[in-house]
Each structure stands twice: as structure tokens, then as C-alpha cells.
Design a protein around this motif. Sequence first.
Motif, PDB file in Angstrom:
ATOM      1  N   ARG A  70      12.788   5.488 -13.504  1.00  0.00           N
ATOM      2  CA  ARG A  70      11.595   5.900 -14.629  1.00  0.00           C
ATOM      3  C   ARG A  70      10.364   5.246 -14.209  1.00  0.00           C
ATOM      4  N   ALA A  71      10.311   4.050 -13.529  1.00  0.00           N
ATOM      5  CA  ALA A  71       8.962   3.688 -13.011  1.00  0.00           C
ATOM      6  C   ALA A  71       8.285   4.487 -12.254  1.00  0.00           C
ATOM      7  N   ALA A  72       9.264   5.435 -11.170  1.00  0.00           N
ATOM      8  CA  ALA A  72       8.796   6.342 -10.110  1.00  0.00           C
ATOM      9  C   ALA A  72       8.185   7.360 -11.007  1.00  0.00           C
ATOM     10  N   LYS A  73       8.790   7.783 -12.035  1.00  0.00           N
ATOM     11  CA  LYS A  73       8.270   8.998 -12.833  1.00  0.00           C
ATOM     12  C   LYS A  73       6.986   8.745 -13.142  1.00  0.00           C
ATOM     13  N   THR A  74       6.565   7.453 -13.747  1.00  0.00           N
ATOM     14  CA  THR A  74       5.369   7.014 -14.327  1.00  0.00           C
ATOM     15  C   THR A  74       4.246   6.945 -13.142  1.00  0.00           C
ATOM     16  N   VAL A  75       4.787   6.456 -12.170  1.00  0.00           N
ATOM     17  CA  VAL A  75       3.961   6.564 -10.922  1.00  0.00           C
ATOM     18  C   VAL A  75       3.254   8.186 -10.669  1.00  0.00           C
ATOM     19  N   VAL A  76       4.420   8.973 -10.509  1.00  0.00           N
ATOM     20  CA  VAL A  76       3.995   9.981 -10.088  1.00  0.00           C
ATOM     21  C   VAL A  76       2.878  11.025 -11.300  1.00  0.00           C
ATOM     22  N   MET A  77       3.117  10.487 -12.507  1.00  0.00           N
ATOM     23  CA  MET A  77       2.264  11.159 -13.394  1.00  0.00           C
ATOM     24  C   MET A  77       1.042  10.560 -13.422  1.00  0.00           C
ATOM     25  N   LEU A  78       0.787   9.214 -13.063  1.00  0.00           N
ATOM     26  CA  LEU A  78      -0.318   8.611 -12.704  1.00  0.00           C
ATOM     27  C   LEU A  78      -1.080   9.193 -11.588  1.00  0.00           C
ATOM     28  N   VAL A  79      -0.495   9.501 -10.384  1.00  0.00           N
ATOM     29  CA  VAL A  79      -1.024  10.173  -9.270  1.00  0.00           C
ATOM     30  C   VAL A  79      -1.556  11.771  -9.549  1.00  0.00           C
ATOM     31  N   LEU A  80      -0.525  12.314 -10.418  1.00  0.00           N
ATOM     32  CA  LEU A  80      -1.021  13.584 -10.739  1.00  0.00           C
ATOM     33  C   LEU A  80      -2.306  13.623 -11.666  1.00  0.00           C
ATOM     34  N   LEU A  81      -2.428  12.769 -12.611  1.00  0.00           N
ATOM     35  CA  LEU A  81      -3.507  12.625 -13.562  1.00  0.00           C
ATOM     36  C   LEU A  81      -4.796  12.304 -12.743  1.00  0.00           C
ATOM     37  N   TYR A  82      -4.690  11.174 -11.728  1.00  0.00           N
ATOM     38  CA  TYR A  82      -5.803  10.876 -11.012  1.00  0.00           C
ATOM     39  C   TYR A  82      -6.243  11.971  -9.904  1.00  0.00           C
ATOM     40  N   SER A  83      -5.121  12.936  -9.307  1.00  0.00           N
ATOM     41  CA  SER A  83      -5.637  13.840  -8.533  1.00  0.00           C
ATOM     42  C   SER A  83      -6.389  15.033  -9.552  1.00  0.00           C
ATOM     43  N   LEU A  84      -6.043  15.323 -10.390  1.00  0.00           N
ATOM     44  CA  LEU A  84      -6.731  16.326 -11.372  1.00  0.00           C
ATOM     45  C   LEU A  84      -8.408  15.869 -11.571  1.00  0.00           C
ATOM     46  N   ASP A 142     -12.220   8.201   0.022  1.00  0.00           N
ATOM     47  CA  ASP A 142     -11.557   8.709  -1.124  1.00  0.00           C
ATOM     48  C   ASP A 142     -10.418   9.687  -0.803  1.00  0.00           C
ATOM     49  N   PHE A 143     -10.604  10.626  -0.004  1.00  0.00           N
ATOM     50  CA  PHE A 143      -9.699  11.625   0.687  1.00  0.00           C
ATOM     51  C   PHE A 143      -8.644  10.853   1.421  1.00  0.00           C
ATOM     52  N   THR A 144      -8.800   9.880   2.305  1.00  0.00           N
ATOM     53  CA  THR A 144      -7.795   9.188   2.962  1.00  0.00           C
ATOM     54  C   THR A 144      -6.838   8.649   2.110  1.00  0.00           C
ATOM     55  N   PHE A 145      -7.071   8.085   1.035  1.00  0.00           N
ATOM     56  CA  PHE A 145      -6.395   7.286  -0.311  1.00  0.00           C
ATOM     57  C   PHE A 145      -5.570   8.524  -0.751  1.00  0.00           C
ATOM     58  N   VAL A 146      -6.397   9.465  -1.296  1.00  0.00           N
ATOM     59  CA  VAL A 146      -5.746  10.391  -1.904  1.00  0.00           C
ATOM     60  C   VAL A 146      -4.805  11.229  -1.444  1.00  0.00           C
ATOM     61  N   ALA A 147      -5.033  11.510   0.183  1.00  0.00           N
ATOM     62  CA  ALA A 147      -3.808  12.132   0.942  1.00  0.00           C
ATOM     63  C   ALA A 147      -2.670  11.093   0.992  1.00  0.00           C
ATOM     64  N   LEU A 148      -2.645  10.137   1.359  1.00  0.00           N
ATOM     65  CA  LEU A 148      -1.793   9.067   1.272  1.00  0.00           C
ATOM     66  C   LEU A 148      -0.994   9.011   0.081  1.00  0.00           C
ATOM     67  N   ARG A 189     -14.347   2.118  -9.502  1.00  0.00           N
ATOM     68  CA  ARG A 189     -13.950   3.298  -8.945  1.00  0.00           C
ATOM     69  C   ARG A 189     -13.261   3.160  -7.675  1.00  0.00           C
ATOM     70  N   ALA A 190     -13.673   2.817  -6.695  1.00  0.00           N
ATOM     71  CA  ALA A 190     -13.029   2.311  -5.368  1.00  0.00           C
ATOM     72  C   ALA A 190     -11.782   1.851  -5.673  1.00  0.00           C
ATOM     73  N   LEU A 191     -11.610   0.847  -6.357  1.00  0.00           N
ATOM     74  CA  LEU A 191     -10.329   0.121  -6.323  1.00  0.00           C
ATOM     75  C   LEU A 191      -9.352   1.069  -7.313  1.00  0.00           C
ATOM     76  N   SER A 192      -9.798   1.833  -8.349  1.00  0.00           N
ATOM     77  CA  SER A 192      -9.205   2.615  -8.711  1.00  0.00           C
ATOM     78  C   SER A 192      -8.178   3.521  -7.926  1.00  0.00           C
ATOM     79  N   VAL A 193      -8.865   4.217  -7.139  1.00  0.00           N
ATOM     80  CA  VAL A 193      -8.163   5.274  -6.280  1.00  0.00           C
ATOM     81  C   VAL A 193      -7.279   4.240  -5.207  1.00  0.00           C
ATOM     82  N   CYS A 194      -7.793   3.248  -4.636  1.00  0.00           N
ATOM     83  CA  CYS A 194      -7.029   2.540  -3.808  1.00  0.00           C
ATOM     84  C   CYS A 194      -5.684   1.674  -4.361  1.00  0.00           C
ATOM     85  N   LEU A 195      -5.862   1.296  -5.560  1.00  0.00           N
ATOM     86  CA  LEU A 195      -4.619   0.752  -6.296  1.00  0.00           C
ATOM     87  C   LEU A 195      -3.692   1.702  -6.817  1.00  0.00           C
TER      88      LEU A 195
END
Length: 313
Positions: free
Chosen positions: A228-242, A189-195, A91-97
Motif C-alpha cells: 500500500r505504501a508502494a502504491k502511494t509512492v508511485v502516485m506521488l512520483v507520477l504527480l511530480y513527473s506531470l 532535476d533531470f538526474t533525480f527525476v530519471a532515478l 523546490r530542490a528538496l522536493s524533487v530530491c526527497l
Amino acid sequence: MDLCITIKGVSFLLQTGLGILANASVLMAYAHIAVVEARLQPVDRILAHIAFANLLLLTRGIPQTMTVFGLRHLLDDPGCKVVIYAYRIGRALSVCLTCMLSVFQALTIVPAGGACLSRIKSYLPKLVVPTFAGLWILNMIVCLAAPMFSIAPRNGTVPPFTLNLGFCHVDFRDNLSYVVNGAILSTRDFTFVALMLSSSTYILVLLHRHARQVRAIRRTQGSSMEMRAAKTVVMLVLLYSLFFGIDNIIWIYMLTVAQVPAVVSDMRVFFSSCYATFSPLLMISSNKKIKARMVCAAADRPAPDLTEKSNAK
């Protein structure tokens, strides 16, 4: 069997089964790419590492599902410590990575603005493996508390300040250790999510500029691939944030009560594992390399020999 228990058990079963299959498929695709191409791009290495962290996280879903369906005494004290430790690290590596992926992609696509920035961008691929090692060491230390307090369920009532996971208990003994452990994990978690959100916001700004200046930026194929890779990254971040938001709303509630109901703990486990299940599906759908390897694997599967079947008849 009670309908609510059946729904909960089937939900955990589907989540765990689909998540393990999807993440294993991503890892096998990247393993094939590494063998064929002799190397992986930095972003691909981070994505493969996220898939591995997701598998660690989903190991908890197996005993969780079995407990929901009525199986008891699955693990002893050492078994609880191993499963809980693997889950916490995953779980920790998921947010950090995911944060690392977002920051790396933001630095990759930032327009070159000087010698210093150019040097940083050139060093990025060399920093991937040391960053992996640093995140592993950090989280192996931070996550030590949970396995130390993890025990197999005992007969009788659940004591206060105990996380009742069904198959295991995490008994923090007193309110101080309970709150301090929660505060440390939440701060990380909040530190890594903010970054993560900050770098993703910057990526969105660059994507907006790219949309306005698409002809100039798409003169090279590389820029198009990076976007295209950047768009995928943004979608992953939005999914994680939800799912992170839902997870932490439940977690904050859990810190305010002395004895956490099992149903609340189950809800948090389910939502905290949703990213591990859905993120590999997003990788597969948006990554042409992974899709190509999976299509090739399906095409290479030998077809049944109709001639032999007809002769057998």
C-alpha cells in the motif's frame, strides 16, 4: 481590476493557502505520531520532510499573490535573497526527497535475494538522516546562484537575462551565467527525476507480480502494508513527473529568450508549485496514520455547550 489579473491572483491565493494548510496538517499529524509513538518510520520521516520542503517552496506564493493584486515594493534586496533562496531550496528538496522516497521504497519491497541485499535493507533506516543532511548541503550549494543575483525591482525596464518575478528580479548580468545556472539546475532535476522514474518503474513491476501472487504475499500483514505504501509512492512520483514536465517545458523556453515575459514566469511558478499543493492531499487521502490523527483532532474539539446557551437566553 482586469479579469486575467483577478484569475491569476485568485489562483495563486488558493494554491498558496491550500498548500500551506495541507502541508502544515501533515507536519502536525506526524509530530503527534512522533510524540505518541516516540518514533517515526523511515517512510514517514521522508514524507514529513517533503511536507516541510513544500512549505519552504510555497513561501514564494505569498509575495507573488500580493504583487499580482497590485502591491509593490514588498521586499528589499536582502528580503528578495531570503525568499528566493528558500524557494529554490524547497523546490530542490522536493524533487530530491521524492526521489529518495521512491528509491527507499523500491529497496524496501524488493524480495530478499542474498546476504548482501539483506544487509543493505537492514541499513536503510540508518541512512535516512545522513541522506537528509547530504541533500540539504548539496542543494544549499547548488542554489546559491539565484539569491546572489536576486534584487528588488528597480524603476525602468527589465534588463536582459533577468527573471522578472514581479516582487523580485533575478538579474544574471550576461547570457553565460544565465544559461550555465539553468543547465546546472536542469541537470540536477533531470538526474533525480530519471532515478525516481526508474525506481518507480521497478515498484510497478513488483506490484504487478504482487497482484498475480497476492495470496502468497499477503500471508503477513507487513507485506500488505508495504505494498500500500508502494502504491502511494508511485502516485506521488507520477504527480511530480506531470508537473515537472510542464515546468521544464516552460523553463527550456525561458532559456532561449533574453527577456522573459512576466506572464511566462508566473505560469512556471504556478506549475512548479502545484506538486507542493497537491502532494500533501494525496498523503492525507492515502495514509491511514495521518487520517486517523486528523479525525482524532476533529473529534477532540469541544462541542458547544447548549445548556449554557439556553440559560443565557
